[in-house]
Design an enzyme around this catalytic site. Structure first.
Site, PDB file in Angstrom:
ATOM      1  N   HIS A   1       0.772  -1.012  -0.030  1.00 22.21           N
ATOM      2  CA  HIS A   1      -0.161  -0.049  -0.037  1.00 22.21           C
ATOM      3  C   HIS A   1       0.922   1.289   0.067  1.00 22.21           C
ATOM      4  O   HIS A   1       0.412   2.135   0.607  1.00 22.21           O
ATOM      5  CB  HIS A   1      -0.930  -0.030   1.246  1.00 22.21           C
ATOM      6  CG  HIS A   1      -1.876  -1.154   1.375  1.00 22.21           C
ATOM      7  ND1 HIS A   1      -3.254  -0.879   0.355  1.00 22.21           N
ATOM      8  CD2 HIS A   1      -2.213  -2.557   1.859  1.00 22.21           C
ATOM      9  CE1 HIS A   1      -3.845  -2.123   0.572  1.00 22.21           C
ATOM     10  NE2 HIS A   1      -3.090  -2.902   1.317  1.00 22.21           N
TER      11      HIS A   1
ATOM     12  N   ASP B   1      -0.697  -5.231   5.935  1.00 21.46           N
ATOM     13  CA  ASP B   1      -1.591  -6.195   5.421  1.00 21.46           C
ATOM     14  C   ASP B   1      -1.243  -6.077   4.013  1.00 21.46           C
ATOM     15  O   ASP B   1      -0.836  -5.378   3.401  1.00 21.46           O
ATOM     16  CB  ASP B   1      -3.022  -5.585   5.634  1.00 21.46           C
ATOM     17  CG  ASP B   1      -3.205  -4.258   5.025  1.00 21.46           C
ATOM     18  OD1 ASP B   1      -2.261  -3.487   5.142  1.00 21.46           O
ATOM     19  OD2 ASP B   1      -4.515  -4.236   4.842  1.00 21.46           O
ATOM     20  N   GLU B   2      -1.777  -7.388   3.515  1.00 21.13           N
ATOM     21  CA  GLU B   2      -1.954  -7.490   1.984  1.00 21.13           C
ATOM     22  C   GLU B   2      -0.855  -7.193   1.006  1.00 21.13           C
ATOM     23  O   GLU B   2      -0.528  -6.444   0.081  1.00 21.13           O
ATOM     24  CB  GLU B   2      -3.258  -6.543   1.295  1.00 21.13           C
ATOM     25  CG  GLU B   2      -4.395  -6.951   1.918  1.00 21.13           C
ATOM     26  CD  GLU B   2      -5.600  -5.915   1.502  1.00 21.13           C
ATOM     27  OE1 GLU B   2      -5.163  -4.853   1.156  1.00 21.13           O
ATOM     28  OE2 GLU B   2      -6.859  -6.189   1.821  1.00 21.13           O
ATOM     29  N   VAL B   3       0.401  -7.852   1.424  1.00 20.22           N
ATOM     30  CA  VAL B   3       1.522  -7.600   0.834  1.00 20.22           C
ATOM     31  C   VAL B   3       1.717  -8.721  -0.326  1.00 20.22           C
ATOM     32  O   VAL B   3       1.376  -9.755  -0.029  1.00 20.22           O
ATOM     33  CB  VAL B   3       2.800  -7.974   1.733  1.00 20.22           C
ATOM     34  CG1 VAL B   3       3.996  -7.576   1.091  1.00 20.22           C
ATOM     35  CG2 VAL B   3       2.723  -6.900   2.801  1.00 20.22           C
TER      36      VAL B   3
END
Length: 511
Positions: free
Chosen positions: A266, A326-328
């Site tokens: 992100h 998160d969400e790597v």
């Protein structure tokens, strides 16, 4: 199918009529309409007239807080027009009324923190209300409850019924997340949300301030982050003055500001103003011209993060800071030869979750060195919920309250019926669940629809996080109270959407 639809419609109509009859009966005698529901409240039909011209807030003689306490002095000024919404100076009423506030421990110039007590006791009788609290933060919650006890008759006279309240929050962490990267939210929208949060007794503003689409935080250490990463370098940024204003506005309402700077993923907007921070992606043996997450193999990444978070932790006074995590997406890391070489050097093999953990451990150590406690995202499954608490970590529940997702109908009910402790852990594990937060992600939300999408649906979660679950288990009982509270929000200028068919007596007054 058509017959079933008609049948459902009739049931909804009958349920609506039942709700309306219930609500009409409550409008006559329902006087303890405090949202969220206090832990203990009792009231009688004895009511007292309030005279705006002879109504005062004052400190008790033994209170640690006295005139000059900026936090409570400003609260007294703020609550007078909230209580007497229609007051005109030429009106005259009959009886004087005093709200006497007693605070055991004055923290008038401080900030709320994770251990701040918000408990209070409120007693309303003829001519006086007595509000006692351990801290100024509890006094703020008590003032909000008192303001909701006041009502008007058809002639515009103000009344309050004889009432006793003993109250405290069920959970210490009760948050609202706003995403200001996917759509920039102007300052007035954030401040208005803080106002609404205080009416609902939320106490943490989780500011998801930057993300892939834009970097609106104007850093004094790295000004290029916003000048090159914001949607617009002048109009779509939060200056240091803006941030201070948000923090000050929140403090006066007993709200902590938890800043989140999410990495290593992100972070696309970060790379525009900080060359060399993100991982170059490869197509075969040549760079593709695109970039992935922060490069965890470069020592310069951690040097940059140390300097940035040194600034962030000096600007945001809260003891917590959110690191994201998160969400790597590992695709770019896997394509980069330098990252693959670093993996071999560290003995990580081909397990890129180890590389992610390495990066996050470094970030946690950076925040520890700055005397801050780190919070990270964690995708939660039932088994993981158990394992996290079993490992001794504190938990903030967010997944059930992603209210940027909308459904047709009364979807507030599903947020109201969430049971945060409904897992088969020990009592000690359940004590590690310190609260929850409502998340308003910004893909489809900006200042035009923020308030109606947020309220009163977030109010449902607010009661779940504050109140005794045994007293607030029924959506049928909650419905007329939430209808009434939504009307109060409208009158206070919060554009809260309707729960169902109906109207508010003053619905356009504050809009």
């Amino acid at each position: 199918m058509e017959e079933k639809t008609i049948s459902n419609s009739r049931r909804c109509y009958k349920q609506w009529l039942w709700f309306m009859v219930l609500f009409m009966s409550f409008s006559v005698i329902y006087v303890d309409a405090v949202w969220p529901m206090p832990q203990m409240i009792s009231s009688s039909m004895a009511r007292y007239t309030l005279n705006p011209r002879e109504f005062i807030f004052q400190y008790s003689s033994g209170s640690s807080a006295q005139p000059g306490c900026s936090l409570l002095d400003s609260a007294f000024e703020r609550y007078f027009p909230l209580i007497f919404t229609d007051y005109r100076h030429d009106e005259w009423f009959r009886f004087p009324f005093t709200v006497v506030v007693h605070v055991e421990r004055a923290e008038c110039e401080g900030y709320p923190d994770a251990d701040s007590s918000e408990s209070y006791k409120l007693s309303v009788c003829s001519g006086q209300a007595a509000l006692r609290a351990e801290t100024v933060w509890g006094a703020l919650r008590g003032l909000e409850s008192f303001s909701q006890l006041v009502y008007q008759d058809d002639f515009g006279e103000y009344f309050v019924n004889e009432t006793k309240i003993e109250d405290f929050p069920r959970f210490q962490f009760r948050g609202i997340l706003l995403d200001t990267s996917r759509h920039y939210l102007p300052l007035h929208a954030i401040l208005k949300t803080l106002d609404a949060m205080s009416y609902n007794k939320f106490n943490v503003f989780h500011w998801h301030i930057v993300d892939d689409p834009s970097f609106p935080y104007q850093s004094s250490t790295f000004p290029d982050l916003s000048s090159k990463g914001a949607f617009h370098p002048s109009t779509h940024v939060y200056t240091q003055i803006d941030v201070k204003r948000v923090i000050a506005h929140a403090r006066l309402r007993g709200i902590r500001v938890l800043a989140e700077f999410d990495s290593p993923g992100h972070t696309q907007s970060w790379g525009k103003g900080q060359p060399g921070l993100l991982t170059p992606c490869y197509k075969g043996t040549v760079p593709s011209g695109t970039f992935g997450p922060v490069n965890p193999a470069n020592s310069s990444s951690y040097q940059f993060m140390t300097r940035l978070f040194k600034e962030v932790t000096s600007v945001f006074p809260d003891s917590y800071v959110h690191l994201g995590g998160d969400e790597v997406d590992f695709t770019c890391w896997k394509s980069n030869p330098d990252v693959r070489g670093f993996m071999l050097k560290m003995g990580f093999g081909t397990d890129y979750t180890k590389l992610e953990s390495y990066y996050m451990e470094n970030m946690v150590n950076i925040t520890k060195g700055l005397n801050k406690t780190a919070i990270v995202w964690q995708d939660v499954s039932y088994g993981l919920y158990l394992s996290i608490t079993l490992a001794g970590y504190r938990v903030i529940l967010a997944a059930p309250w992603y209210i940027n997702h909308i459904d047709y109908g009364q979807d507030w009910e599903k947020y109201y019926t969430i049971q945060p402790l409904n897992f088969t852990g020990t009592e000690q594990q359940k004590k590690l669940v310190i609260g929850g937060e409502v998340c308003m992600w910004g893909e489809y939300v900006d200042a035009t629809n923020l308030s109606p999408r947020l309220w009163p649906r977030a109010s449902a979660a607010g009661e779940r996080l504050w109140s005794d679950e045994r007293m607030t288990s029924s959506v049928i009982d909650a419905f007329p109270r939430l209808v009434d509270f939504r009307c109060r929000l409208l009158r206070r200028g919060i554009q809260a959407e309707p729960l169902f068919v109906g109207h508010c007596r003053h619905e356009y007054q504050g809009i």
